[in-house]
Motif scaffolding. Structure first.
Motif, PDB file in Angstrom:
ATOM      1  N   LEU A  95      32.516  53.844  17.611  1.00  0.00           N
ATOM      2  CA  LEU A  95      31.312  53.336  18.266  1.00  0.00           C
ATOM      3  C   LEU A  95      31.131  51.846  17.998  1.00  0.00           C
ATOM      4  O   LEU A  95      30.763  51.078  18.893  1.00  0.00           O
ATOM      5  CB  LEU A  95      30.081  54.112  17.787  1.00  0.00           C
ATOM      6  N   GLN A  96      31.389  51.429  16.764  1.00  0.00           N
ATOM      7  CA  GLN A  96      31.261  50.011  16.444  1.00  0.00           C
ATOM      8  C   GLN A  96      32.266  49.178  17.239  1.00  0.00           C
ATOM      9  O   GLN A  96      31.954  48.068  17.679  1.00  0.00           O
ATOM     10  CB  GLN A  96      31.442  49.781  14.946  1.00  0.00           C
ATOM     11  N   ARG A  97      33.447  49.708  17.409  1.00  0.00           N
ATOM     12  CA  ARG A  97      34.451  48.981  18.170  1.00  0.00           C
ATOM     13  C   ARG A  97      33.985  48.756  19.609  1.00  0.00           C
ATOM     14  O   ARG A  97      34.116  47.664  20.170  1.00  0.00           O
ATOM     15  CB  ARG A  97      35.778  49.749  18.149  1.00  0.00           C
ATOM     16  N   LEU A  98      33.408  49.780  20.216  1.00  0.00           N
ATOM     17  CA  LEU A  98      32.896  49.642  21.577  1.00  0.00           C
ATOM     18  C   LEU A  98      31.750  48.641  21.635  1.00  0.00           C
ATOM     19  O   LEU A  98      31.659  47.828  22.560  1.00  0.00           O
ATOM     20  CB  LEU A  98      32.449  51.009  22.096  1.00  0.00           C
ATOM     21  N   LEU A  99      30.865  48.683  20.638  1.00  0.00           N
ATOM     22  CA  LEU A  99      29.756  47.731  20.597  1.00  0.00           C
ATOM     23  C   LEU A  99      30.270  46.303  20.471  1.00  0.00           C
ATOM     24  O   LEU A  99      29.747  45.372  21.105  1.00  0.00           O
ATOM     25  CB  LEU A  99      28.808  48.069  19.444  1.00  0.00           C
ATOM     26  N   PHE A 100      31.286  46.102  19.651  1.00  0.00           N
ATOM     27  CA  PHE A 100      31.897  44.776  19.517  1.00  0.00           C
ATOM     28  C   PHE A 100      32.445  44.302  20.860  1.00  0.00           C
ATOM     29  O   PHE A 100      32.214  43.156  21.274  1.00  0.00           O
ATOM     30  CB  PHE A 100      33.014  44.824  18.475  1.00  0.00           C
ATOM     31  N   GLU A 101      33.167  45.180  21.551  1.00  0.00           N
ATOM     32  CA  GLU A 101      33.770  44.787  22.820  1.00  0.00           C
ATOM     33  C   GLU A 101      32.703  44.454  23.863  1.00  0.00           C
ATOM     34  O   GLU A 101      32.847  43.492  24.633  1.00  0.00           O
ATOM     35  CB  GLU A 101      34.685  45.906  23.326  1.00  0.00           C
ATOM     36  N   VAL A 102      31.617  45.218  23.881  1.00  0.00           N
ATOM     37  CA  VAL A 102      30.546  44.969  24.840  1.00  0.00           C
ATOM     38  C   VAL A 102      29.859  43.638  24.549  1.00  0.00           C
ATOM     39  O   VAL A 102      29.631  42.826  25.453  1.00  0.00           O
ATOM     40  CB  VAL A 102      29.533  46.129  24.828  1.00  0.00           C
ATOM     41  N   GLU A 103      29.516  43.392  23.285  1.00  0.00           N
ATOM     42  CA  GLU A 103      28.868  42.129  22.929  1.00  0.00           C
ATOM     43  C   GLU A 103      29.802  40.954  23.232  1.00  0.00           C
ATOM     44  O   GLU A 103      29.372  39.895  23.715  1.00  0.00           O
ATOM     45  CB  GLU A 103      28.471  42.115  21.455  1.00  0.00           C
ATOM     46  N   ARG A 104      31.070  41.131  22.936  1.00  0.00           N
ATOM     47  CA  ARG A 104      32.031  40.063  23.202  1.00  0.00           C
ATOM     48  C   ARG A 104      32.097  39.749  24.693  1.00  0.00           C
ATOM     49  O   ARG A 104      32.126  38.584  25.104  1.00  0.00           O
ATOM     50  CB  ARG A 104      33.405  40.471  22.681  1.00  0.00           C
ATOM     51  N   GLU A 105      32.130  40.773  25.523  1.00  0.00           N
ATOM     52  CA  GLU A 105      32.193  40.562  26.961  1.00  0.00           C
ATOM     53  C   GLU A 105      30.888  39.987  27.517  1.00  0.00           C
ATOM     54  O   GLU A 105      30.904  39.218  28.477  1.00  0.00           O
ATOM     55  CB  GLU A 105      32.549  41.863  27.677  1.00  0.00           C
ATOM     56  N   PHE A 106      29.771  40.350  26.909  1.00  0.00           N
ATOM     57  CA  PHE A 106      28.505  39.732  27.322  1.00  0.00           C
ATOM     58  C   PHE A 106      28.569  38.225  27.114  1.00  0.00           C
ATOM     59  O   PHE A 106      28.178  37.444  27.989  1.00  0.00           O
ATOM     60  CB  PHE A 106      27.331  40.326  26.540  1.00  0.00           C
ATOM     61  N   VAL A 107      29.074  37.794  25.971  1.00  0.00           N
ATOM     62  CA  VAL A 107      29.199  36.365  25.687  1.00  0.00           C
ATOM     63  C   VAL A 107      30.113  35.698  26.710  1.00  0.00           C
ATOM     64  O   VAL A 107      29.817  34.606  27.217  1.00  0.00           O
ATOM     65  CB  VAL A 107      29.715  36.151  24.249  1.00  0.00           C
ATOM     66  N   ARG A 108      31.226  36.331  27.028  1.00  0.00           N
ATOM     67  CA  ARG A 108      32.189  35.736  27.959  1.00  0.00           C
ATOM     68  C   ARG A 108      31.616  35.593  29.356  1.00  0.00           C
ATOM     69  O   ARG A 108      31.895  34.596  30.053  1.00  0.00           O
ATOM     70  CB  ARG A 108      33.466  36.586  28.020  1.00  0.00           C
ATOM     71  N   THR A 109      30.798  36.555  29.788  1.00  0.00           N
ATOM     72  CA  THR A 109      30.384  36.576  31.190  1.00  0.00           C
ATOM     73  C   THR A 109      28.953  36.098  31.428  1.00  0.00           C
ATOM     74  O   THR A 109      28.673  35.502  32.471  1.00  0.00           O
ATOM     75  CB  THR A 109      30.532  37.994  31.769  1.00  0.00           C
ATOM     76  N   ALA A 110      28.044  36.327  30.499  1.00  0.00           N
ATOM     77  CA  ALA A 110      26.661  35.856  30.694  1.00  0.00           C
ATOM     78  C   ALA A 110      26.606  34.336  30.730  1.00  0.00           C
ATOM     79  O   ALA A 110      25.665  33.755  31.286  1.00  0.00           O
ATOM     80  CB  ALA A 110      25.749  36.397  29.594  1.00  0.00           C
ATOM     81  N   THR A 111      27.605  33.681  30.171  1.00  0.00           N
ATOM     82  CA  THR A 111      27.676  32.219  30.238  1.00  0.00           C
ATOM     83  C   THR A 111      27.797  31.724  31.679  1.00  0.00           C
ATOM     84  O   THR A 111      27.444  30.571  31.962  1.00  0.00           O
ATOM     85  CB  THR A 111      28.867  31.701  29.410  1.00  0.00           C
ATOM     86  N   THR A 112      28.269  32.574  32.601  1.00  0.00           N
ATOM     87  CA  THR A 112      28.357  32.144  34.006  1.00  0.00           C
ATOM     88  C   THR A 112      26.973  31.966  34.627  1.00  0.00           C
ATOM     89  O   THR A 112      26.853  31.348  35.696  1.00  0.00           O
ATOM     90  CB  THR A 112      29.148  33.153  34.858  1.00  0.00           C
ATOM     91  N   LEU A 113      25.944  32.504  33.983  1.00  0.00           N
ATOM     92  CA  LEU A 113      24.581  32.335  34.495  1.00  0.00           C
ATOM     93  C   LEU A 113      24.038  30.945  34.208  1.00  0.00           C
ATOM     94  O   LEU A 113      23.213  30.423  34.955  1.00  0.00           O
ATOM     95  CB  LEU A 113      23.644  33.371  33.851  1.00  0.00           C
ATOM     96  N   VAL A 114      24.494  30.336  33.120  1.00  0.00           N
ATOM     97  CA  VAL A 114      23.858  29.130  32.593  1.00  0.00           C
ATOM     98  C   VAL A 114      23.831  28.010  33.618  1.00  0.00           C
ATOM     99  O   VAL A 114      22.792  27.373  33.855  1.00  0.00           O
ATOM    100  CB  VAL A 114      24.563  28.676  31.295  1.00  0.00           C
ATOM    101  N   TYR A 115      24.959  27.732  34.235  1.00  0.00           N
ATOM    102  CA  TYR A 115      25.032  26.607  35.166  1.00  0.00           C
ATOM    103  C   TYR A 115      24.604  26.986  36.575  1.00  0.00           C
ATOM    104  O   TYR A 115      24.456  26.119  37.442  1.00  0.00           O
ATOM    105  CB  TYR A 115      26.459  26.017  35.192  1.00  0.00           C
ATOM    106  N   ARG A 116      24.362  28.280  36.811  1.00  0.00           N
ATOM    107  CA  ARG A 116      23.955  28.720  38.148  1.00  0.00           C
ATOM    108  C   ARG A 116      22.443  28.831  38.302  1.00  0.00           C
ATOM    109  O   ARG A 116      21.936  28.774  39.424  1.00  0.00           O
ATOM    110  CB  ARG A 116      24.617  30.061  38.481  1.00  0.00           C
TER     111      ARG A 116
END
Length: 441
Positions: A28-49
Motif C-alpha cells: 500500500l505504501q508503494r502505491l501511495l508513493f507512486e501516486v504522490e510522485r505522479e501528482f508532482v509530475r503532472t499537477a505542475t502542468t497546471l501552474v503555467y496554464r
C-alpha cells in the motif's frame, strides 16, 4: 531516456508467510508513493496554464508538500519488507495521471485533479489507517495522519478556484478511470471501464502552451531595460548605480522578485518532460518551484504596501516563450547555471543598498532569496548531468552549458520580444513612476 531503476515491490499475491502483514502495508505504501510522485509530475502542468498568481502560488505549495509526502513514504517504505528498492511507477498509475492533464481548459484540468484525484488519494490514506495496526505500524500511522490533515487542508484551500472547471462529463470520465483501478491503492471493487470510454492521452500527446497564462494582469516582453525609464519599471543601470536612491532600488527589486513568477512558469514545464527522472531530482525541483513562488510573493505582497497598483505592472513573458521552445535539459541549464548563477553580483549590490533603509522586512526577504538561489545553483550542479543523461546528451557539462547559452540567444531572436506592451506608457509602471512613488521627485 535512461531506464528507470526498478526492483519491483512484492505483489499482493506474494505477501504470504511470517512477513505477510508487513508486506501488505508495504504494498500500500508503494502505491501511495507512486501516486504522490505522479501528482508532482503532472499537477505542475497546471501552474503555467492557470492565470491567477495566488493560484499559481498555492499549487506550488501543494506540489512541494506532495513531494514531501512521497519522500517520507519512500523512506518509511524502505524500512519495510516488500516496498522495493526502485522508484519506477507502474503503467496503470502513469496512464491515469497522463489522462488527468489532457483538458485544453486549465480549470477543467484543475477540477479533475482536485475533485477526483485528490479525494481518491485522501480515501486511500484513510483506507491505510483503517487496515494497519495502530501500534505495530505506529511510524507509518503518524505519517499518514499528517498527510490526511494536509489533504483536507488542500481541499479547503483550492475550493475558491474550482468554480470555473465544473465539467461534469470530464469529472465522470476521470472517476471511471479511478474506479477501473479499484481506487488508487486497490481498496475498492474494480469497476470495468464503460464500453465507450476513450483514453484522451492515447489519442493525442500533451504539449505545453506556447505562452503562459497571467489572467487579468497586463503583460509585456520584459520588465527590464538597460537604460529606458520611460518603458520599463526596472532600469538596470539605475539598479546598480550607487547614486540611485535606496528607496528606488527597493521598489525595483520588489518588481524583480515578483517577476520571478516567470521562473515558476517555465520551471514547472520540466517535470512532465522528465517522467523517468530520479525521484530526488523531482523532489528538489519541487522545492525549487516553491522557493521561486515564495520569492514572487515577496513582491506581490510588498509592492501594494509601497503604493504600486499591481494592475499597472506588466508581467514579462519572454523567458517562458523562449525556453518552452527548448528541450528540458536546456531549460534547466539556463535557469540554474545562467540566470540564477549570474544574478549574485547584482543582488549583492542591491542587498547592500537596501540596508541603508533600515528596513528589516526587506533585508529579511532579500537574505532568504539569496540563500535560496545559492541552493538552486547547487541543485543545478547536482542534477544537470542527470537531466542531460535523461535527454541523451553526452557532452561535457561545461561544453553543453556554453552551447545552450548560444542556443538561447538564437531562440530569443525568433521567440523573444513578441509580446507587446498591454498598457500605454501613461498607464503602466515605469522607472520614472517609481521615482515618484519612492518620493525622489
Amino acid at each position: 531516456m535512461v531506464a528507470p531503476t526498478s526492483k519491483a515491490p512484492v505483489s499482493a499475491t506474494s505477501a504470504t508467510g511470517r512477513m505477510a502483514a508487513v508486506q501488505d502495508m508495504a504494498r500500500l505504501q508503494r502505491l501511495l508513493f507512486e501516486v504522490e510522485r505522479e501528482f508532482v509530475r503532472t499537477a505542475t502542468t497546471l501552474v503555467y496554464r492557470v492565470g491567477e498568481p495566488e493560484l499559481k502560488y498555492l499549487l506550488c505549495q501543494h506540489i512541494w508538500e506532495s513531494s514531501s509526502h512521497a519522500r517520507f513514504i519512500r523512506e518509511r517504505g524502505r524500512e519495510l519488507s516488500g516496498f522495493g528498492t526502485g522508484e519506477s511507477v507502474r503503467a496503470s498509475v502513469r496512464q491515469l495521471f497522463d489522462e488527468t492533464v489532457m483538458p485544453a481548459d486549465a480549470y477543467v484540468a484543475l477540477a479533475g485533479f482536485y475533485r477526483v484525484i485528490k479525494p481518491a488519494l485522501l480515501a486511500a490514506y484513510r483506507h491505510y489507517l483503517r487496515v494497519t495496526d495502530h501500534l505495530a505500524d505506529w511510524p507509518s500511522k503518524k505519517l499518514v495522519e499528517e498527510f490526511i490533515a494536509d489533504e483536507e487542508r488542500h481541499a479547503r484551500e483550492i475550493l475558491p478556484y474550482l468554480a470555473k472547471g465544473n465539467d461534469s462529463a470530464w469529472l465522470a470520465h476521470l472517476s471511471a478511470a479511478v474506479a477501473a483501478l479499484g481506487g488508487l491503492v486497490g481498496e475498492n471493487t474494480v469497476v470495468p471501464l464503460p464500453t465507450d470510454f476513450k483514453w484522451e492521452s492515447l489519442a493525442r500527446k500533451y504539449t505545453h502552451p506556447a505562452t503562459c497564462n497571467r489572467g487579468i494582469y497586463p503583460t509585456c516582453s520584459s520588465a527590464f531595460s538597460p537604460d529606458n525609464p520611460d518603458e520599463t519599471p526596472i532600469v538596470r543601470t539605475w539598479l546598480i548605480d550607487p547614486k540611485t536612491d535606496a528607496r528606488v532600488v527597493r521598489l525595483m527589486v520588489y518588481v524583480w522578485l515578483m517577476m520571478e513568477l516567470d521562473a515558476v512558469d517555465y520551471l514547472a514545464t520540466i517535470f512532465y518532460d522528465t517522467p523517468e527522472a530520479p525521484f530526488d531530482m523531482h523532489h528538489d525541483m519541487a522545492r525549487h518551484l516553491w522557493d521561486e513562488s515564495r520569492h514572487s510573493q515577496f513582491g506581490f505582497r510588498q509592492l501594494p504596501k509601497l503604493g504600486v497598483d499591481l494592475m499597472t505592472l506588466e508581467h514579462s513573458l519572454d523567458l517562458y516563450n523562449i525556453l518552452v521552445q527548448m528541450p528540458p535539459h536546456e531549460r534547466y541549464a539556463m535557469m540554474t547555471m545562467e540566470f540564477e548563477a549570474g544574478s549574485f553580483p547584482t543582488k549583492a549590490l542591491v542587498m547592500d543598498r537596501i540596508r541603508e533603509l533600515n528596513d528589516f522586512e526587506a533585508d529579511t526577504l532579500l537574505a532568504f532569496d539569496r540563500n535560496d538561489e545559492q541552493n538552486h545553483v547547487r541543485y543545478g550542479h547536482r542534477w544537470l548531468p542527470e537531466i542531460m543523461k535523461l535527454c541523451g546528451d553526452t557532452r561535457p557539462t561545461e561544453e553543453f552549458v556554453k552551447a545552450t547559452q548560444a542556443h538561447f540567444a538564437e531562440a530569443a531572436k525568433v521567440y523573444g520580444m513578441r509580446t507587446p506592451h498591454a498598457l500605454s506608457p501613461e498607464q503602466r509602471l515605469t522607472g520614472n513612476k517609481i521615482l515618484k512613488l519612492a518620493g525622489v521627485v
